[in-house]
Design an enzyme around this catalytic site. Structure first.
Site, PDB file in Angstrom:
ATOM      1  N   ILE A  97      38.768  49.412  41.471  1.00 35.00           N
ATOM      2  CA  ILE A  97      37.513  49.815  40.813  1.00 35.00           C
ATOM      3  C   ILE A  97      36.951  51.075  41.478  1.00 35.00           C
ATOM      4  CG2 ILE A  97      35.165  49.098  40.193  1.00 35.00           C
ATOM      5  CD1 ILE A  97      36.221  46.166  40.359  1.00 35.00           C
ATOM      6  N   THR A 109      30.169  40.349  42.576  1.00 37.36           N
ATOM      7  CA  THR A 109      30.993  39.658  41.583  1.00 37.36           C
ATOM      8  C   THR A 109      30.238  38.509  40.930  1.00 37.36           C
ATOM      9  OG1 THR A 109      32.953  38.252  41.391  1.00 37.36           O
ATOM     10  CG2 THR A 109      31.881  38.261  43.522  1.00 37.36           C
ATOM     11  N   ASP A 110      30.678  38.134  39.716  1.00 43.60           N
ATOM     12  CA  ASP A 110      30.067  36.964  39.054  1.00 43.60           C
ATOM     13  C   ASP A 110      30.487  35.657  39.722  1.00 43.60           C
ATOM     14  OD1 ASP A 110      32.720  36.885  38.223  1.00 43.60           O
ATOM     15  OD2 ASP A 110      32.274  36.793  36.068  1.00 43.60           O
ATOM     16  N   GLU A 111      31.534  35.715  40.575  1.00 43.96           N
ATOM     17  CA  GLU A 111      32.036  34.471  41.174  1.00 43.96           C
ATOM     18  C   GLU A 111      31.020  33.818  42.104  1.00 43.96           C
ATOM     19  OE1 GLU A 111      36.024  34.387  42.604  1.00 43.96           O
ATOM     20  OE2 GLU A 111      36.775  35.622  40.982  1.00 43.96           O
ATOM     21  N   TYR A 140      36.509  33.531  49.129  1.00 44.16           N
ATOM     22  CA  TYR A 140      36.175  34.888  48.654  1.00 44.16           C
ATOM     23  C   TYR A 140      34.740  34.921  48.133  1.00 44.16           C
ATOM     24  CZ  TYR A 140      35.682  38.696  45.261  1.00 44.16           C
ATOM     25  OH  TYR A 140      35.198  39.762  44.527  1.00 44.16           O
ATOM     26  N   LYS A 145      31.369  36.940  49.449  1.00 43.23           N
ATOM     27  CA  LYS A 145      30.605  37.899  48.630  1.00 43.23           C
ATOM     28  C   LYS A 145      29.147  37.424  48.501  1.00 43.23           C
ATOM     29  CE  LYS A 145      31.836  41.145  46.711  1.00 43.23           C
ATOM     30  NZ  LYS A 145      31.969  42.569  47.132  1.00 43.23           N
ATOM     31  N   LYS A 165      46.996  40.657  40.917  1.00 39.41           N
ATOM     32  CA  LYS A 165      46.005  40.079  40.003  1.00 39.41           C
ATOM     33  C   LYS A 165      46.658  39.714  38.669  1.00 39.41           C
ATOM     34  CE  LYS A 165      42.573  40.851  42.986  1.00 39.41           C
ATOM     35  NZ  LYS A 165      42.601  42.096  43.636  1.00 39.41           N
ATOM     36  N   PRO A 213      53.868  33.057  36.038  1.00 36.86           N
ATOM     37  CA  PRO A 213      53.283  31.864  36.679  1.00 36.86           C
ATOM     38  C   PRO A 213      51.837  31.594  36.253  1.00 36.86           C
ATOM     39  CG  PRO A 213      53.296  33.720  38.209  1.00 36.86           C
ATOM     40  CD  PRO A 213      53.899  34.225  36.945  1.00 36.86           C
ATOM     41  N   ILE A 214      51.648  30.509  35.499  1.00 38.55           N
ATOM     42  CA  ILE A 214      50.294  30.133  35.058  1.00 38.55           C
ATOM     43  C   ILE A 214      49.822  28.982  35.938  1.00 38.55           C
ATOM     44  CG2 ILE A 214      48.942  29.186  33.139  1.00 38.55           C
ATOM     45  CD1 ILE A 214      50.019  31.753  32.228  1.00 38.55           C
TER      46      ILE A 214
HETATM   47  P1  NAD Z   1      40.607  46.266  45.714  1.00 37.72           P
HETATM   48  O1  NAD Z   1      41.153  45.169  46.541  1.00 37.72           O
HETATM   49  O2  NAD Z   1      41.463  46.891  44.658  1.00 37.72           O
HETATM   50  O3  NAD Z   1      40.121  47.471  46.663  1.00 37.72           O
HETATM   51  C1  NAD Z   1      39.404  47.243  47.827  1.00 37.72           C
HETATM   52  C2  NAD Z   1      39.385  48.550  48.635  1.00 37.72           C
HETATM   53  O4  NAD Z   1      38.612  48.331  49.811  1.00 37.72           O
HETATM   54  C3  NAD Z   1      40.772  49.019  49.089  1.00 37.72           C
HETATM   55  O5  NAD Z   1      40.928  50.407  48.849  1.00 37.72           O
HETATM   56  C4  NAD Z   1      40.782  48.732  50.577  1.00 37.72           C
HETATM   57  O6  NAD Z   1      41.612  49.619  51.333  1.00 37.72           O
HETATM   58  C5  NAD Z   1      39.303  48.883  50.928  1.00 37.72           C
HETATM   59  N1  NAD Z   1      38.928  48.127  52.138  1.00 37.72           N
HETATM   60  C6  NAD Z   1      39.208  46.820  52.408  1.00 37.72           C
HETATM   61  N2  NAD Z   1      38.712  46.496  53.629  1.00 37.72           N
HETATM   62  C7  NAD Z   1      38.097  47.620  54.114  1.00 37.72           C
HETATM   63  C8  NAD Z   1      37.397  47.914  55.321  1.00 37.72           C
HETATM   64  N3  NAD Z   1      37.249  46.984  56.283  1.00 37.72           N
HETATM   65  N4  NAD Z   1      36.865  49.150  55.472  1.00 37.72           N
HETATM   66  C9  NAD Z   1      37.023  50.112  54.515  1.00 37.72           C
HETATM   67  N5  NAD Z   1      37.706  49.877  53.372  1.00 37.72           N
HETATM   68  C10 NAD Z   1      38.226  48.654  53.163  1.00 37.72           C
HETATM   69  O7  NAD Z   1      39.244  45.716  45.119  1.00 37.72           O
HETATM   70  P2  NAD Z   1      38.590  45.927  43.668  1.00 37.72           P
HETATM   71  O8  NAD Z   1      39.174  44.938  42.726  1.00 37.72           O
HETATM   72  O9  NAD Z   1      38.611  47.349  43.337  1.00 37.72           O
HETATM   73  O10 NAD Z   1      37.086  45.469  43.963  1.00 37.72           O
HETATM   74  C11 NAD Z   1      36.142  46.389  44.470  1.00 37.72           C
HETATM   75  C12 NAD Z   1      34.807  45.686  44.659  1.00 37.72           C
HETATM   76  O11 NAD Z   1      34.352  45.174  43.404  1.00 37.72           O
HETATM   77  C13 NAD Z   1      34.870  44.486  45.603  1.00 37.72           C
HETATM   78  O12 NAD Z   1      33.682  44.472  46.355  1.00 37.72           O
HETATM   79  C14 NAD Z   1      34.934  43.279  44.674  1.00 37.72           C
HETATM   80  O13 NAD Z   1      34.367  42.149  45.281  1.00 37.72           O
HETATM   81  C15 NAD Z   1      34.101  43.772  43.507  1.00 37.72           C
HETATM   82  N6  NAD Z   1      34.449  43.198  42.183  1.00 37.72           N
HETATM   83  C16 NAD Z   1      35.746  43.187  41.755  1.00 37.72           C
HETATM   84  C17 NAD Z   1      36.028  42.707  40.465  1.00 37.72           C
HETATM   85  C18 NAD Z   1      37.427  42.717  39.913  1.00 37.72           C
HETATM   86  O14 NAD Z   1      37.650  42.197  38.809  1.00 37.72           O
HETATM   87  N7  NAD Z   1      38.404  43.302  40.585  1.00 37.72           N
HETATM   88  C19 NAD Z   1      34.987  42.208  39.671  1.00 37.72           C
HETATM   89  C20 NAD Z   1      33.669  42.226  40.182  1.00 37.72           C
HETATM   90  C21 NAD Z   1      33.414  42.727  41.432  1.00 37.72           C
HETATM   91  O1  DAU Z   2      35.216  37.458  38.294  1.00 34.69           O
HETATM   92  C1  DAU Z   2      35.345  38.596  39.100  1.00 34.69           C
HETATM   93  C2  DAU Z   2      36.502  38.426  40.052  1.00 34.69           C
HETATM   94  O2  DAU Z   2      37.688  38.540  39.273  1.00 34.69           O
HETATM   95  C3  DAU Z   2      36.507  39.447  41.188  1.00 34.69           C
HETATM   96  O3  DAU Z   2      35.369  39.249  41.986  1.00 34.69           O
HETATM   97  C4  DAU Z   2      37.769  39.300  42.047  1.00 34.69           C
HETATM   98  O4  DAU Z   2      37.804  40.308  43.036  1.00 34.69           O
HETATM   99  C5  DAU Z   2      38.966  39.457  41.128  1.00 34.69           C
HETATM  100  O5  DAU Z   2      40.161  39.279  41.864  1.00 34.69           O
HETATM  101  C6  DAU Z   2      38.909  38.438  39.971  1.00 34.69           C
HETATM  102  O6  DAU Z   2      39.095  37.080  40.474  1.00 34.69           O
HETATM  103  P1  DAU Z   2      39.987  36.009  39.674  1.00 34.69           P
HETATM  104  O7  DAU Z   2      40.417  34.982  40.626  1.00 34.69           O
HETATM  105  O8  DAU Z   2      39.313  35.572  38.426  1.00 34.69           O
HETATM  106  O9  DAU Z   2      41.232  36.980  39.233  1.00 34.69           O
HETATM  107  P2  DAU Z   2      42.822  36.745  39.253  1.00 34.69           P
HETATM  108  O10 DAU Z   2      43.406  37.922  38.553  1.00 34.69           O
HETATM  109  O11 DAU Z   2      43.323  36.414  40.597  1.00 34.69           O
HETATM  110  O12 DAU Z   2      43.005  35.466  38.324  1.00 34.69           O
HETATM  111  C7  DAU Z   2      42.530  35.430  36.994  1.00 34.69           C
HETATM  112  C8  DAU Z   2      42.823  34.053  36.437  1.00 34.69           C
HETATM  113  O13 DAU Z   2      44.246  33.903  36.305  1.00 34.69           O
HETATM  114  C9  DAU Z   2      42.365  32.920  37.343  1.00 34.69           C
HETATM  115  O14 DAU Z   2      41.899  31.850  36.525  1.00 34.69           O
HETATM  116  C10 DAU Z   2      43.632  32.504  38.077  1.00 34.69           C
HETATM  117  C11 DAU Z   2      44.721  32.774  37.070  1.00 34.69           C
HETATM  118  N1  DAU Z   2      46.052  33.163  37.619  1.00 34.69           N
HETATM  119  C12 DAU Z   2      46.086  34.199  38.503  1.00 34.69           C
HETATM  120  C13 DAU Z   2      47.293  34.616  39.038  1.00 34.69           C
HETATM  121  C14 DAU Z   2      47.350  35.753  40.044  1.00 34.69           C
HETATM  122  C15 DAU Z   2      47.211  32.534  37.201  1.00 34.69           C
HETATM  123  O15 DAU Z   2      47.173  31.619  36.359  1.00 34.69           O
HETATM  124  N2  DAU Z   2      48.393  32.946  37.719  1.00 34.69           N
HETATM  125  C16 DAU Z   2      48.493  33.964  38.640  1.00 34.69           C
HETATM  126  O16 DAU Z   2      49.619  34.255  39.098  1.00 34.69           O
END
Ligand code: NAD
Ligand code: DAU
Length: 346
Positions: free
Chosen positions: A12, A129-131, A154, A158, A193, A209-210
């Site tokens: 992001i 995050t919404d989690e 996680y 957060k 992911k 893998p589900i």
């Molecule tokens: P990501 O794992 O792709 O990226 C995380 C980044 O943070 C990486 O570039 C990593 O090198 C850096 N990082 C990790 N530890 C660090 C440290 N100690 N110091 C400096 N940099 C560090 O994550 P993302 O999916 O892009 O998520 C970004 C943010 O958005 C997170 O805070 C996450 O909780 C939040 N978020 C993610 C989602 C989602 O769907 N991915 C949804 C809602 C909120």
């Molecule tokens: O809701 C926001 C969050 O969404 C962010 O805060 C997190 O950083 C981000 O990783 C994401 O979390 P989820 O756990 O929802 O995402 P993930 O892609 O890991 O999994 C999505 C759904 O799919 C979840 O119900 C678990 C399932 N899953 C995931 C993987 C990796 C599977 O069934 N099989 C898999 O192999």
């Protein structure tokens, strides 16, 4: 503005940086990232020569690293995305999540507070995050007023960071804004992911893998729409307030994967049903939250934000990006990820 964007080399963060560097050439954007397994500077190769962009390698947990960046770049604003972000990894290693997400955020808040004593306008936008709201029943939606109920290491980390951010606002009048977003999808998403993992495995004819029965529900948002929401909140949101971000786009995991299979059969000229035959149900994630879904009314009505793209179109674009960027996938998965994948899925 001199804006420190943490985690800018991640999924992001790289989209937020690209948007800000291109849209606001008069801002200085400093990407502060430790480059963990999830960070990849090639995510930003299209903008890294721009005059208003700088990269600083640093750890948000280090007082020295963060202070140096503030001093050297005269930081006036922060958008904080750096985190450990993968739920499955947090189940294996909760301490690492507490260190980065809780202590790292607290360190960043403390350093910013010590530098911002000049009476000027500053903003610390915390991306969450919404989690943190827990797991929903079949009908409710997460609102900004929903009580926190984190259930994975996680989301607990957060939630804890969110509480520190709010505590700084109430205790020190520190200028925070916060956003809590649903699941993002799009380009540059690390292949651990769900969506990029499935795209990769479909392409390579590997098992899909589900977890459990695949009935868990997530609310998917195009990552560039998350970046536009952060832009709107950062500029126009009210200090001290939280804004939920989501696209009212709920899918069960199994429906989503089946949809992706049909889409990729078409794109790869495969017989219908070829990719879906790879679906494999495996042991459920521990403490797997059943359903997330966001009510983004506050963001829409107060700040005029709207998602720009329908899921079907966004997913098709995402698949195309992965098909065209297989070198990116190979690079980012060539290190420790191989070991992680084997441990998780074999
Ligand atoms: P990501 O794992 O792709 O990226 C995380 C980044 O943070 C990486 O570039 C990593 O090198 C850096 N990082 C990790 N530890 C660090 C440290 N100690 N110091 C400096 N940099 C560090 O994550 P993302 O999916 O892009 O998520 C970004 C943010 O958005 C997170 O805070 C996450 O909780 C939040 N978020 C993610 C989602 C989602 O769907 N991915 C949804 C809602 C909120
Ligand atoms: O809701 C926001 C969050 O969404 C962010 O805060 C997190 O950083 C981000 O990783 C994401 O979390 P989820 O756990 O929802 O995402 P993930 O892609 O890991 O999994 C999505 C759904 O799919 C979840 O119900 C678990 C399932 N899953 C995931 C993987 C990796 C599977 O069934 N099989 C898999 O192999």
């Amino acid at each position: 503005m001199n804006i420190l964007i943490t985690g800018g080399a991640g999924f992001i963060g790289s989209h937020v940086i690209r948007r800000f560097v291109n849209k606001y050439p008069h801002y200085q954007i400093v990407n502060f990232d430790k480059l963990t397994y999830a960070g990849n500077l090639s995510n930003l190769k299209d903008i890294d020569e721009k005059a208003n962009y700088t990269f600083v390698k640093g750890d948000i947990c280090s007082i020295e690293d963060v202070s140096n960046a503030f001093k050297e770049h005269q930081i006036t604003h922060v958008i904080h995305l750096a985190a450990e972000s993968h739920v499955d990894r947090s189940i294996e290693n909760p301490l690492e999540f507490a260190m980065t997400n809780v202590i790292g955020t607290l360190n960043l808040l403390s350093v910013a507070k010590s530098f911002w004593k000049d009476g000027k306008d500053h903003v610390f936008h915390h991306v969450s995050t919404d989690e943190v709201y827990g797991s929903l029943n079949e009908t409710d939606l997460f609102k900004e007023t929903t009580a926190y109920d984190p259930r994975s290491p996680y989301s607990a980390s957060k939630a804890s960071s969110d509480h520190f951010v709010k505590a700084f606002f109430h205790t020190y009048d520190f200028p925070i804004k916060m956003s809590n977003c649903s699941n993002n999808y799009g380009s540059h998403h690390f292949p651990e992911k769900l969506i990029p993992l499935m795209i990769n495995n479909i392409l390579n004819m590997q098992a899909l893998p589900i977890y459990g029965k695949g009935e868990n529900i997530r609310d998917w948002l195009w990552v560039e729409d998350h970046a536009s929401a952060i832009d709107a909140i950062f500029h126009n949101g009210t200090l001290g307030e939280t804004y939920n971000v989501g696209g009212l786009n709920e899918w069960t995991n199994i429906d989503l994967v089946n949809f992706l299979c049909r889409l990729m059969d078409e794109k790869l000229n495969r017989e219908p049903g070829t990719s879906a035959s790879l679906i494999t149900y495996i042991k459920d994630r521990a403490g797997h939250d059943m359903r997330y879904a966001i009510d983004a009314t506050k963001l829409e009505t107060e700040l005029g934000w709207k998602p720009s793209i329908q899921f079907e179109e966004g997913l098709s674009k995402t698949v195309d990006w992965y098909l065209e960027n297989q070198n990116w996938v190979k690079d980012i998965t060539s290190g420790s990820y191989q070991e992680y994948y084997k441990k998780m899925y074999s």
